[in-house]
Design a protein around this motif. Structure first.
Motif, PDB file in Angstrom:
ATOM      1  N   GLY A 321       0.732  -0.757   0.229  1.00 26.34           N
ATOM      2  CA  GLY A 321      -0.009   0.018   0.131  1.00 26.34           C
ATOM      3  C   GLY A 321       0.873   1.118   0.076  1.00 26.34           C
ATOM      4  N   LEU A 322       2.332   1.704   0.591  1.00 26.06           N
ATOM      5  CA  LEU A 322       2.772   2.241   0.282  1.00 26.06           C
ATOM      6  C   LEU A 322       3.100   2.873  -0.222  1.00 26.06           C
ATOM      7  CD1 LEU A 322       4.927   1.562   3.824  1.00 26.06           C
ATOM      8  CD2 LEU A 322       3.856   3.670   3.441  1.00 26.06           C
ATOM      9  N   PRO A 323       3.806   1.864  -1.528  1.00 30.71           N
ATOM     10  CA  PRO A 323       3.914   3.059  -3.395  1.00 30.71           C
ATOM     11  C   PRO A 323       2.199   2.767  -4.071  1.00 30.71           C
ATOM     12  CG  PRO A 323       4.462   0.358  -2.933  1.00 30.71           C
ATOM     13  CD  PRO A 323       4.505   1.048  -1.380  1.00 30.71           C
ATOM     14  N   VAL A 324       1.789   2.034  -3.258  1.00 27.43           N
ATOM     15  CA  VAL A 324       0.519   1.927  -4.292  1.00 27.43           C
ATOM     16  C   VAL A 324      -0.097   4.075  -4.042  1.00 27.43           C
ATOM     17  CG1 VAL A 324      -2.211   1.700  -4.538  1.00 27.43           C
ATOM     18  CG2 VAL A 324      -0.088  -0.331  -4.436  1.00 27.43           C
ATOM     19  N   GLY A 325      -0.128   4.085  -2.902  1.00 35.72           N
ATOM     20  CA  GLY A 325      -0.752   5.042  -2.636  1.00 35.72           C
ATOM     21  C   GLY A 325       0.928   6.221  -2.984  1.00 35.72           C
ATOM     22  N   SER A 326       2.210   6.432  -2.980  1.00 27.13           N
ATOM     23  CA  SER A 326       3.087   6.934  -3.325  1.00 27.13           C
ATOM     24  C   SER A 326       2.485   7.431  -5.023  1.00 27.13           C
ATOM     25  CB  SER A 326       4.301   6.908  -3.518  1.00 27.13           C
ATOM     26  OG  SER A 326       5.126   7.252  -3.510  1.00 27.13           O
ATOM     27  N   VAL A 327       3.148   5.832  -5.545  1.00 26.26           N
ATOM     28  CA  VAL A 327       2.092   6.304  -6.811  1.00 26.26           C
ATOM     29  C   VAL A 327       1.644   6.996  -7.017  1.00 26.26           C
ATOM     30  CG1 VAL A 327       2.204   4.972  -9.208  1.00 26.26           C
ATOM     31  CG2 VAL A 327       3.917   4.656  -7.847  1.00 26.26           C
ATOM     32  N   LEU A 328       0.017   6.536  -6.747  1.00 27.17           N
ATOM     33  CA  LEU A 328      -1.147   7.896  -7.005  1.00 27.17           C
ATOM     34  C   LEU A 328      -0.877   9.002  -6.616  1.00 27.17           C
ATOM     35  CD1 LEU A 328      -4.309   6.652  -7.938  1.00 27.17           C
ATOM     36  CD2 LEU A 328      -4.377   6.657  -5.244  1.00 27.17           C
ATOM     37  N   ASN A 329      -0.274   9.409  -5.629  1.00 25.78           N
ATOM     38  CA  ASN A 329      -0.228  10.904  -5.415  1.00 25.78           C
ATOM     39  C   ASN A 329       0.535  11.329  -6.810  1.00 25.78           C
ATOM     40  OD1 ASN A 329      -0.864  12.435  -3.104  1.00 25.78           O
ATOM     41  ND2 ASN A 329       1.414  12.836  -3.971  1.00 25.78           N
ATOM     42  N   GLY A 330       1.364  10.707  -7.143  1.00 27.37           N
ATOM     43  CA  GLY A 330       2.558  11.424  -7.935  1.00 27.37           C
ATOM     44  C   GLY A 330       1.719  10.696  -9.385  1.00 27.37           C
ATOM     45  N   LEU A 331       0.178  10.855  -9.698  1.00 25.93           N
ATOM     46  CA  LEU A 331      -0.170  10.871 -10.840  1.00 25.93           C
ATOM     47  C   LEU A 331      -0.821  12.242 -10.388  1.00 25.93           C
ATOM     48  CD1 LEU A 331      -0.612   6.466 -11.374  1.00 25.93           C
ATOM     49  CD2 LEU A 331       0.596   8.689 -13.022  1.00 25.93           C
ATOM     50  N   GLY A 377      -1.261   1.422   4.449  1.00 29.33           N
ATOM     51  CA  GLY A 377      -0.027   1.579   3.882  1.00 29.33           C
ATOM     52  C   GLY A 377      -0.493   2.334   2.557  1.00 29.33           C
ATOM     53  N   LEU A 378      -1.835   1.836   1.968  1.00 29.98           N
ATOM     54  CA  LEU A 378      -2.253   3.632   1.422  1.00 29.98           C
ATOM     55  C   LEU A 378      -1.902   5.188   1.443  1.00 29.98           C
ATOM     56  CD1 LEU A 378      -3.186   3.329  -1.917  1.00 29.98           C
ATOM     57  CD2 LEU A 378      -5.777   2.924  -0.737  1.00 29.98           C
ATOM     58  N   GLY A 379      -2.715   4.514   3.300  1.00 27.49           N
ATOM     59  CA  GLY A 379      -2.541   6.393   3.770  1.00 27.49           C
ATOM     60  C   GLY A 379      -1.494   6.514   4.123  1.00 27.49           C
ATOM     61  N   LEU A 380      -0.813   6.094   3.899  1.00 31.70           N
ATOM     62  CA  LEU A 380       0.641   6.705   5.102  1.00 31.70           C
ATOM     63  C   LEU A 380       1.886   7.117   3.778  1.00 31.70           C
ATOM     64  CD1 LEU A 380       1.925   3.892   7.818  1.00 31.70           C
ATOM     65  CD2 LEU A 380       1.852   6.975   8.172  1.00 31.70           C
ATOM     66  N   GLY A 381       1.246   6.207   2.368  1.00 32.70           N
ATOM     67  CA  GLY A 381       2.101   6.369   0.968  1.00 32.70           C
ATOM     68  C   GLY A 381       1.997   7.651   0.416  1.00 32.70           C
ATOM     69  N   ILE A 382      -0.132   8.028   0.936  1.00 28.36           N
ATOM     70  CA  ILE A 382      -0.280   9.480   0.126  1.00 28.36           C
ATOM     71  C   ILE A 382       0.983  10.799   0.812  1.00 28.36           C
ATOM     72  CG2 ILE A 382      -2.282  10.820  -0.347  1.00 28.36           C
ATOM     73  CD1 ILE A 382      -3.748   8.042  -1.081  1.00 28.36           C
ATOM     74  N   ILE A 383       0.056  10.064   2.133  1.00 25.71           N
ATOM     75  CA  ILE A 383       0.421  11.107   3.145  1.00 25.71           C
ATOM     76  C   ILE A 383       1.806  11.765   3.539  1.00 25.71           C
ATOM     77  CG2 ILE A 383       0.760  11.491   5.909  1.00 25.71           C
ATOM     78  CD1 ILE A 383      -2.000  10.234   6.719  1.00 25.71           C
ATOM     79  N   ASN A 384       3.230  11.150   3.740  1.00 18.76           N
ATOM     80  CA  ASN A 384       4.474  10.683   3.617  1.00 18.76           C
ATOM     81  C   ASN A 384       4.860  11.955   2.810  1.00 18.76           C
ATOM     82  OD1 ASN A 384       4.394   9.160   5.849  1.00 18.76           O
ATOM     83  ND2 ASN A 384       4.521   7.801   4.995  1.00 18.76           N
ATOM     84  N   GLN A 385       4.094  11.213   1.208  1.00 18.97           N
ATOM     85  CA  GLN A 385       5.165  12.004  -0.237  1.00 18.97           C
ATOM     86  C   GLN A 385       4.869  13.701  -0.308  1.00 18.97           C
ATOM     87  OE1 GLN A 385       3.168  11.211  -3.961  1.00 18.97           O
ATOM     88  NE2 GLN A 385       4.998  10.982  -4.676  1.00 18.97           N
ATOM     89  N   ASN A 386       3.666  13.684   0.307  1.00 16.76           N
ATOM     90  CA  ASN A 386       2.449  14.268   0.628  1.00 16.76           C
ATOM     91  C   ASN A 386       3.344  15.818   1.552  1.00 16.76           C
ATOM     92  OD1 ASN A 386       0.150  15.790  -1.951  1.00 16.76           O
ATOM     93  ND2 ASN A 386      -0.197  13.595  -0.576  1.00 16.76           N
ATOM     94  N   GLN A 387       4.030  15.233   2.109  1.00 19.95           N
ATOM     95  CA  GLN A 387       4.072  16.272   3.179  1.00 19.95           C
ATOM     96  C   GLN A 387       5.939  16.793   3.324  1.00 19.95           C
ATOM     97  OE1 GLN A 387       4.523  13.607   6.493  1.00 19.95           O
ATOM     98  NE2 GLN A 387       2.119  14.587   7.724  1.00 19.95           N
ATOM     99  N   VAL A 388       6.516  15.672   2.014  1.00 15.92           N
ATOM    100  CA  VAL A 388       7.871  15.769   1.649  1.00 15.92           C
ATOM    101  C   VAL A 388       7.659  16.694   0.353  1.00 15.92           C
ATOM    102  CG1 VAL A 388       9.544  15.240   0.657  1.00 15.92           C
ATOM    103  CG2 VAL A 388       8.912  13.720   2.180  1.00 15.92           C
ATOM    104  N   LEU A 389       6.213  16.677  -0.088  1.00 16.18           N
ATOM    105  CA  LEU A 389       6.103  18.189  -1.683  1.00 16.18           C
ATOM    106  C   LEU A 389       5.941  19.134  -0.739  1.00 16.18           C
ATOM    107  CD1 LEU A 389       4.641  15.418  -3.775  1.00 16.18           C
ATOM    108  CD2 LEU A 389       6.514  16.852  -4.197  1.00 16.18           C
TER     109      LEU A 389
END
Length: 459
Positions: A321-331, A377-389
Motif C-alpha cells: 500500500g505504501l508505494p501504491v499510495g505514493s505512485v497514485l499521489n504522483g499521478l 499503507g495506502l494512507g501513509l504512502g499518500i501522506i508521507n510523499q505529500n509532506q515532503v513535497l
C-alpha cells in the motif's frame, strides 16, 4: 550530493547525472526499507533470547532518539558541504550497527548498537530525502520521481519480514540481522557513481555547535520525562527533573537561534504557517508509522496468534500500500488545485485502516487483517510523499536541506514519542495493554491529520 549553490546547481546537471543521483536515492531507500522491516520482525525475538523483553520498547525509543538528534545536524552539514559523503558515511555506520546487533551477547550491547543504528538512519533521512529537491526544482516533476522512491522502499519492506523470518527460522535470529550489512556494501558501490557537487555559498559557513547541543538536550530530556517506572523510588521526581531540563533547553535553544547568524534550526522557515502545519502533521504520522511498523509483528503474534512468518505475510498489504499510495499521489498531484485534499484522503484511508486493526482478535479473518494493513499503507504512502513535497514547496531554496531535515526530525521524533508512550503503558500494565494503547494512539493521530491536512497553506 548537494546540488545546491548560489543560484541552485540543479540546472547544471545533465540528464544522466540526474538519473544517477536518483538511482543512489532509490538504493538508499531500498536499504532503509530492508533494515526497518527486518529489525521490526527480528528484534522482539532477539530481546527475548537476550533476556530483555521487558526492555524491548527501549530498542525503538533509543533508535528514534538517536535518529532525531542526528537528522537536523546532518541536514545542516549537507547544506554546507554536500550530501554524497554523508550518505556514504551513514551506510557504513548502518552496516557496522547491523553487525554489532547480530553479534550482541547482552541486551545492553543490543541497545548500544541500536543507538548507532539510529545515528545512521538520521543521517540517511536528512540527506536522501533532500536530494530530489536539489535535482528537480519543479514539484510536479519531483513528485513523479519520488513516487518511485516509495516503490523501492516498499519492495524492500515486503521482502524484509519474510526474509528475516525465514533466515531466523532456518539459522537463528542473528543471521537475519546480517542481511543489512551485506546489502549496505552493494549500496555503497552504487553511491560511488552519483554526482558529488559541493554547494557554493556567498558567505563563510559556520556550524552551530551550541544550537546542536541544546537541540539534543531537548530531545533526550523530553523523551526521558516519559520513561516513568512506578516501582522506582522517586519516579515522579525524576520525571519533573527531566521536564525542567527539557523546558530550559527549549527556551535556551529558541533564544540562541535568534542570536546566531547560521542557526541549526533555520528559524526563518518556522515563521511560515505552512512549515509549522506540515511539521505538526509529520509528528502525528511519524508516531503512526513507527507503531504500525515496529509493533505489528508483536500485535499479530499476541492478538491473532500468528507465527513470525505468518506475521510477515500479513504485513505485505501495508508494505504494498505504501508505494501504491505514493505512485497514485504522483499521478494525481499535478492535476489538483488544492493538493491538500490528497493528503486528507490519505489520512482518511489511514483512519479506516486503524479502525480495522483495533478490531483485531483471535478469530479475525485474513481478509480483515489484509484490508486493515492495506488501507493503512495506502494512507501513509499518500501522506508521507505529500509532506515532503509540501515542505519543499513552502521552504526557501537556500534552506531545502534544513527544511527536509526538520521534516525527518519531526517524523522520527513523533515515532520516538509513540514508542516512549507505549513503553510507559508497558511499564504500568503489560504488553497487551501497550499494543491496544498504541492502536488507539494511531487512530487518534490519523483522525487529527484529516482537518490538519485541509488547513495547510502552500502559498
Amino acid at each position: 550530493m548537494s546540488i545546491q549553490s548560489r543560484a541552485g546547481l540543479s540546472g547544471d546537471l545533465s540528464p544522466q547525472q540526474r538519473v544517477r543521483a536518483m538511482c543512489g536515492v532509490y538504493a538508499v531507500l531500498f536499504l532503509l526499507g530492508l533494515e526497518t522491516t527486518i529489525g521490526g520482525s527480528i528484534l522482539p525475538l532477539a530481546s527475548t533470547e537476550l533476556h530483555g523483553l521487558e526492555r524491548f520498547p527501549l530498542v525503538g525509543t533509543l533508535q528514534m532518539l538517536a535518529s532525531a538528534c542526528t537528522t537536523l545536524i546532518a541536514a545542516r552539514l549537507g547544506d554546507m558541504y554536500g550530501r554524497k559523503y554523508l550518505l556514504q558515511l551513514s551506510i557504513a555506520l548502518l552496516a557496522l550497527a547491523g553487525l554489532g546487533c547480530g553479534l550482541a551477547q547482552s541486551m545492553d550491547q543490543l541497545l548500544a548498537m541500536r543507538v548507532l543504528n539510529g545515528v545512521a538512519i538520521g543521517m540517511m533521512a536528512a540527506t536522501a530525502f533532500a536530494v530530489p529537491a536539489d535535482v528537480f526544482p519543479d514539484p510536479a516533476q519531483r513528485a513523479r520521481w519520488q513516487s518511485l522512491s516509495g516503490v523501492m522502499f516498499a519492495l524492500a519492506s515486503s521482502m524484509g519480514p519474510l526474509l528475516g523470518a525465514m533466515l531466523s527460522d532456518a539459522f537463528g535470529w542473528r543471521s537475519a540481522l546480517f542481511v543489512v550489512p551485506v546489502a549496505a556494501v552493494l549500496v555503497l558501490a552504487i553511491l560511488c557513481f552519483i554526482p558529488a557537487n559541493r554547494p557554493l555559498h556567498r558567505q563563510e559557513q559556520r556550524f552551530d555547535f551550541v544550537g546542536a547541543g541544546l537541540l539534543c538536550v531537548f530531545i533526550v530530556s523530553s523523551l526521558q520525562a516519559l520513561q516513568i517506572r512506578p516501582h522506582v523510588p522517586m519516579a515522579m521526581l525524576f520525571c519533573a527533573g527531566w521536564l525542567l531540563v527539557c523546558g530550559g533547553a527549549m527556551v535556551g535553544l529558541w533564544r540562541h537561534q535568534f542570536r546566531v547568524a547560521q542557526p541549526i534550526l533555520a528559524l526563518d522557515i518556522l515563521r511560515s504557517k505552512g512549515v509549522r502545519h506540515v511539521s505538526a502533521s509529520t509528528l502525528l504520522s511519524g508516531a503512526v508509522l513507527f507503531i504500525l511498523f515496529f509493533y505489528s509483528p508483536i500485535l499479530l503474534h499476541t492478538v491473532s496468534k500468528l507465527s513470525l512468518v505468518q506475521a510477515g505475510v500479513a504485513m505485505i498489504p501495508m508494505l504494498v500500500g505504501l508505494p501504491v499510495g505514493s505512485v497514485l499521489n504522483g499521478l494525481l498531484f499535478h492535476r489538483q488545485r488544492r493538493p491538500q485534499r490528497l493528503m486528507a484522503a490519505g489520512a482518511l484511508f489511514l483512519f479506516m485502516g486503524c479502525v480495522l486493526l483495533l478490531a483485531l482478535g483471535p478469530d479475525s479473518s485474513r481478509l480483515h487483517i489484509f484490508v486493515g494493513f492495506g488501507l493503512s499503507g495506502l494512507g501513509l504512502g499518500i501522506i508521507n510523499q505529500n509532506q515532503v513535497l509540501f515542505m519543499q514547496m513552502v521552504a526557501p531554496m537556500a534552506h531545502i536541506g534544513a527544511a527536509t531535515g526538520l521534516l525527518s526530525t519531526a517524523r522520527t521524533y513523533g515515532g520516538a514519542m509513540g514508542s516512549a508512550l507505549l513503553g510507559l503503558v508497558l511499564g504500568l500494565s503489560g504488553i497487551d495493554q501497550a499494543l491496544v494503547a498504541g492502536l488507539w494512539l494511531a487512530l487518534l493521530a490519523a483522525l487529527l491529520l484529516i482537518p490538519l491536512s485541509l488547513r495547510l497553506q502552500l502559498s
